[in-house]
Structure formats: structure tokens, C-alpha cells
Design a protein around this motif. Sequence first.
Motif, short mmCIF file in Angstrom:
data_model
loop_
_atom_site.label_atom_id
_atom_site.label_comp_id
_atom_site.label_asym_id
_atom_site.label_seq_id
_atom_site.Cartn_x
_atom_site.Cartn_y
_atom_site.Cartn_z
N HIS A 1 3.60 -1.31 15.07
CA HIS A 1 4.54 -0.54 15.88
C HIS A 1 5.87 -1.26 15.94
CE1 HIS A 1 5.70 2.40 18.91
NE2 HIS A 1 6.25 1.40 19.56
N ILE A 2 6.94 -0.48 15.93
CA ILE A 2 8.29 -1.03 15.99
C ILE A 2 8.97 -0.46 17.23
CG2 ILE A 2 10.53 -1.19 14.86
CD1 ILE A 2 8.90 -0.68 12.20
N GLY B 1 8.64 -5.98 16.46
CA GLY B 1 7.54 -5.47 15.64
C GLY B 1 6.23 -6.01 16.17
N LEU B 2 5.28 -5.13 16.42
CA LEU B 2 3.97 -5.53 16.95
C LEU B 2 2.91 -5.20 15.91
CD1 LEU B 2 4.49 -3.80 20.39
CD2 LEU B 2 4.65 -6.25 19.97
N GLU C 1 6.71 -2.99 7.53
CA GLU C 1 6.27 -2.14 6.42
C GLU C 1 5.76 -2.96 5.24
OE1 GLU C 1 9.68 0.36 5.74
OE2 GLU C 1 9.14 1.71 7.40
N GLU C 2 6.40 -4.08 4.97
CA GLU C 2 5.95 -4.94 3.86
C GLU C 2 4.60 -5.58 4.17
OE1 GLU C 2 5.74 -6.83 0.22
OE2 GLU C 2 6.89 -5.10 0.89
N HIS D 1 4.31 2.98 13.32
CA HIS D 1 4.95 3.84 14.32
C HIS D 1 6.23 3.20 14.81
CE1 HIS D 1 0.79 5.36 14.55
NE2 HIS D 1 1.42 6.51 14.66
N ARG D 2 7.15 4.02 15.25
CA ARG D 2 8.44 3.52 15.75
C ARG D 2 8.82 4.27 17.01
NH1 ARG D 2 13.94 3.65 12.23
NH2 ARG D 2 15.33 3.61 14.01
#
Length: 144
Positions: free
Chosen positions: A44-45, A75-76, A124-125, A142-143
Motif C-alpha cells: 500500500h502507498i 510505502g507499507l 512496485e519493483e 493499492h494507493r
Amino acid sequence: MERERITREELMERLFHDDYENLKGKKLRMTRVRVPGKEVCMAHIISRSDEVIYQNLGLHIGTHEGEDHTGESIGLLRFTPWEAVVVAADVAFKSADVEIGFMDRFCGTLILTGGLTQVQTAVEEVVRFFNERLGFAVCEVHRS
């Protein structure tokens, strides 16, 4: 498909069915048992955070004491097996200009901080690397 949200009491009732009525009001001892799989459980972002978020996550203490991260992204990520967080931190750090806000190899939690683009790239990476290179089951990023 959206998962159904249930309360703790509803969960207990489902787990214990008929015994639930007899257990109400009594102290229960719950043991948490995990069978680690190969999974990125959460990605999650938080696109722009407030100071209160950093304080509640404890990102303003310890090695980050005195730093002001207000307005940065967070970022989690959560992993099983928990030790995978060490690899995730390495991948994140090498893929984008992010800071490691918190890393817990005993619970599999990684918190990254930095600019939105950098945090998004790192998360994402990590998810891509764990899926494609390590064969982990991964969740959607998710964001908010």
C-alpha cells in the motif's frame, strides 16, 4: 471480489459455533499460529502523509529522530516468510531513492518513505521482483 468485513465477535462465533454462548464473558487464551507461505500480503502507498501518521507509526524516533517527513509518501509492505523483508528492503533501496522507515524481520513488515514517485517505484519493483523472480504470491499495489 471484495472480502466480507466481520467483527471480532462474529469471527469468534464462527470459530466456536455452539461453544460461543458458553464462552461469552470468560477469558480466552488465543494463540496466533502462522504457517508462512511465500506471499506479499500487503502493498500500500500513502501518497501524501500528515505528521500524525508519521508519529503514530513511530517514524520520527530512533534513527529518524529530528527528521521532518511531513508530506512525504509512505510505502507499507508485509511478507511471509517474515525474513523476506530483508530482501525486499534491499530491492526497494536499489530500485528507487527511498528511505527505510521501519523493517521488522520478525513480523515481515517494511515501511518505506520518500517522494511519491520514488515510493511507488520501489513498492512496485518489490512486488514485481517477488512475483517474477522468487515465485511469491503477490497482492495488488493499492494507493490512497
